[in-house]
Design a protein around this motif. Structure first.
Motif, PDB file in Angstrom:
ATOM      1  N   ASN A 184       0.823  -1.208   0.000  1.00 52.43           N
ATOM      2  CA  ASN A 184       0.000   0.000   0.000  1.00 52.43           C
ATOM      3  C   ASN A 184       0.863   1.267   0.000  1.00 52.43           C
ATOM      4  O   ASN A 184       0.739   2.123   0.852  1.00 52.43           O
ATOM      5  CB  ASN A 184      -0.954  -0.013   1.204  1.00 52.43           C
ATOM      6  CG  ASN A 184      -1.885   1.195   1.198  1.00 52.43           C
ATOM      7  OD1 ASN A 184      -2.172   1.758   0.141  1.00 52.43           O
ATOM      8  ND2 ASN A 184      -2.337   1.601   2.376  1.00 52.43           N
ATOM      9  N   VAL A 185       1.740   1.339  -0.989  1.00 52.37           N
ATOM     10  CA  VAL A 185       2.581   2.531  -1.081  1.00 52.37           C
ATOM     11  C   VAL A 185       1.858   3.539  -1.979  1.00 52.37           C
ATOM     12  O   VAL A 185       2.136   3.646  -3.167  1.00 52.37           O
ATOM     13  CB  VAL A 185       3.975   2.174  -1.641  1.00 52.37           C
ATOM     14  CG1 VAL A 185       4.870   3.408  -1.615  1.00 52.37           C
ATOM     15  CG2 VAL A 185       4.607   1.064  -0.806  1.00 52.37           C
ATOM     16  N   ASN A 186       0.881   4.232  -1.388  1.00 55.78           N
ATOM     17  CA  ASN A 186       0.077   5.152  -2.200  1.00 55.78           C
ATOM     18  C   ASN A 186       0.682   6.561  -2.205  1.00 55.78           C
ATOM     19  O   ASN A 186       1.549   6.887  -1.397  1.00 55.78           O
ATOM     20  CB  ASN A 186      -1.386   5.140  -1.729  1.00 55.78           C
ATOM     21  CG  ASN A 186      -1.540   5.546  -0.274  1.00 55.78           C
ATOM     22  OD1 ASN A 186      -1.241   6.669   0.105  1.00 55.78           O
ATOM     23  ND2 ASN A 186      -2.006   4.615   0.561  1.00 55.78           N
ATOM     24  N   ALA A 187       0.191   7.385  -3.125  1.00 55.97           N
ATOM     25  CA  ALA A 187       0.740   8.742  -3.280  1.00 55.97           C
ATOM     26  C   ALA A 187       0.465   9.589  -2.040  1.00 55.97           C
ATOM     27  O   ALA A 187       1.239  10.490  -1.710  1.00 55.97           O
ATOM     28  CB  ALA A 187       0.162   9.409  -4.529  1.00 55.97           C
ATOM     29  N   GLY A 188      -0.631   9.293  -1.341  1.00 54.59           N
ATOM     30  CA  GLY A 188      -0.949  10.036  -0.123  1.00 54.59           C
ATOM     31  C   GLY A 188       0.092   9.800   0.960  1.00 54.59           C
ATOM     32  O   GLY A 188       0.434  10.701   1.729  1.00 54.59           O
ATOM     33  N   LEU A 189       0.607   8.588   0.986  1.00 55.65           N
ATOM     34  CA  LEU A 189       1.647   8.249   1.946  1.00 55.65           C
ATOM     35  C   LEU A 189       2.944   9.000   1.610  1.00 55.65           C
ATOM     36  O   LEU A 189       3.602   9.561   2.480  1.00 55.65           O
ATOM     37  CB  LEU A 189       1.877   6.736   1.873  1.00 55.65           C
ATOM     38  CG  LEU A 189       2.461   6.034   3.071  1.00 55.65           C
ATOM     39  CD1 LEU A 189       1.596   6.237   4.299  1.00 55.65           C
ATOM     40  CD2 LEU A 189       2.588   4.540   2.769  1.00 55.65           C
ATOM     41  N   LEU A 190       3.251   9.020   0.318  1.00 51.33           N
ATOM     42  CA  LEU A 190       4.456   9.728  -0.135  1.00 51.33           C
ATOM     43  C   LEU A 190       4.362  11.222   0.174  1.00 51.33           C
ATOM     44  O   LEU A 190       5.343  11.839   0.584  1.00 51.33           O
ATOM     45  CB  LEU A 190       4.641   9.508  -1.643  1.00 51.33           C
ATOM     46  CG  LEU A 190       5.871  10.165  -2.269  1.00 51.33           C
ATOM     47  CD1 LEU A 190       7.155   9.491  -1.781  1.00 51.33           C
ATOM     48  CD2 LEU A 190       5.806  10.104  -3.794  1.00 51.33           C
ATOM     49  N   THR A 191       3.170  11.785   0.003  1.00 54.19           N
ATOM     50  CA  THR A 191       3.017  13.233   0.172  1.00 54.19           C
ATOM     51  C   THR A 191       2.478  13.606   1.551  1.00 54.19           C
ATOM     52  O   THR A 191       2.060  14.743   1.754  1.00 54.19           O
ATOM     53  CB  THR A 191       2.079  13.809  -0.917  1.00 54.19           C
ATOM     54  OG1 THR A 191       0.832  13.109  -0.839  1.00 54.19           O
ATOM     55  CG2 THR A 191       2.673  13.651  -2.305  1.00 54.19           C
ATOM     56  N   TYR A 192       2.521  12.652   2.472  1.00 62.50           N
ATOM     57  CA  TYR A 192       2.110  12.926   3.861  1.00 62.50           C
ATOM     58  C   TYR A 192       2.767  14.213   4.394  1.00 62.50           C
ATOM     59  O   TYR A 192       2.089  15.070   4.970  1.00 62.50           O
ATOM     60  CB  TYR A 192       2.459  11.704   4.720  1.00 62.50           C
ATOM     61  CG  TYR A 192       2.022  11.752   6.172  1.00 62.50           C
ATOM     62  CD1 TYR A 192       0.974  10.955   6.633  1.00 62.50           C
ATOM     63  CD2 TYR A 192       2.662  12.569   7.109  1.00 62.50           C
ATOM     64  CE1 TYR A 192       0.576  10.977   7.964  1.00 62.50           C
ATOM     65  CE2 TYR A 192       2.275  12.604   8.434  1.00 62.50           C
ATOM     66  CZ  TYR A 192       1.237  11.802   8.866  1.00 62.50           C
ATOM     67  OH  TYR A 192       0.842  11.840  10.182  1.00 62.50           O
TER      68      TYR A 192
END
Ligand code: TRP
Length: 335
Positions: free
Chosen positions: A122-130
């Motif tokens: 679950n490496v989603n973009a929301g995690l990256l841009t947290y």
């Protein structure tokens, strides 16, 4: 009355229950800050979506953290208390800041790398841009002070970078937010497992006292704490696990009680069973009113809703100015 007009922002995670470590560490200081600064404290519900919580649970988690924080002393009359998702200006600023955040720097963030390791599916973009969303939370109020723990300092450094990039590209709008460090006021609340570590939910549930724990579980957890057969020489050095019990006792017991047990320790007449019984009872007395207040609040949906609604109105009014300035500076100015 505010002693300074520096603005304070902090986000409260909507997952996880408050424990004594949070209470004596962060909460007590939030409570002190609310008298000295204009404070914006919010439940970071958008952030929690990175891990896809069950939609059925979201409302209850938000009500719970809100209730626990109010029960622990945050006063909705003094601070602006709101849900992140009630402020559409936050995602708007997040979008703007995303254009100034680089993939490479986001991928290097240790908390992101940890999440990838823990949850490779679950490496989603929301995690990256947290960290970008967190920067938007802070910069939307043009805050200068952010009371956070050590684990959030890297995120804060990124918020400063994004603020700087925005300012130098488009014009001065954002102060660079600094971590608000409580210094000596930051109490270390020791875990009950005698490990010498701090209470924390990820470390050891059974050695952590939650504000929601009932009397019996507090008693059980305290009675299980590690001790030994006692010192054999007067005035000896305390082993770490005993020193931890004393430090917990200092937080919840009367000074005379602590002094009496210290004297027994020094005279080698201490009975750790008695000490733990006393500690358990004092902790129970300490936690009970907070737990009961939080429970009553949690069930009072109309009250929580009116707190959230008022907080959202205040926060939006403040956020709207920032967004309109940001749009102008960027050149979104068509009418
Ligand atoms: N990331 C913070 C945490 O995990 C929560 C948070 C979200 C926050 N947005 C924030 C903290 C803005 C301070 C300011 O605890």
């Amino acid at each position: 009355m505010a002693i300074e007009n520096k603005i304070v922002v902090s986000g409260i995670r909507s997952t996880g229950k408050l424990h004594l470590g949070n209470y004596f560490g962060a909460m007590q200081n939030y409570v002190k800050m609310q008298d000295d600064y204009p404070c914006y404290f919010f439940v970071a519900d958008y952030h929690s979506l990175t891990t896809h919580p069950d939609p059925k649970d979201l409302r209850a988690s938000v009500y719970r953290v809100l209730s626990e924080n109010i029960a622990a002393g945050l006063d909705p009359e003094k601070v602006t208390l709101y849900a992140q998702s009630d402020i559409p200006e936050i995602p708007e600023l997040y979008l703007m800041l995303n254009m100034l955040a680089y993939k490479g720097e986001l991928e290097k963030v240790p908390t992101f790398k940890d999440k990838v390791r823990q949850n490779p599916n679950n490496v989603n973009a929301g995690l990256l841009t947290y960290p970008v969303l967190m920067a938007a939370d802070i910069l939307i109020h043009r805050a200068s002070l952010v009371p956070v723990g050590k684990d959030q300092e890297q995120h804060l450094e990124m918020a400063r970078n994004f603020a700087q990039r925005f300012n130098s590209r488009y014009g001065e709008l954002f102060p660079e937010p600094q971590p608000f460090n409580f210094g000596d006021a930051l109490v270390k609340v020791m875990s009950l497992d005698g490990s010498g570590g701090k209470m924390s939910k990820s470390e050891n549930e059974n050695a952590t006292i939650y504000l929601a724990d009932d009397d019996d579980s507090i008693r059980k957890k305290v009675m299980k704490a590690k001790t030994d057969s006692g010192p054999i020489e007067a005035n000896s050095l305390m082993p770490e696990y005993i020193a931890s019990l004393f430090s917990l006792m200092r937080l919840v017991s009367a000074p005379a009680t602590v002094a009496a047990f210290e004297e027994h320790f020094n005279q080698c007449t201490i009975r750790y069973g008695d000490m733990k019984k006393q500690l358990a009872e004092d902790m129970i007395e300490f936690v009970r009113p907070i737990r009961e207040k939080a429970k009553a609040l949690e069930l009072d949906a109309p009250l929580l809703q009116s707190i959230l609604k008022r907080g959202a109105e205040q926060a939006r009014a403040h956020a709207a100015f920032t967004i309109s300035e940001a749009r102008k500076l960027i050149g979104i100015n068509y009418y």
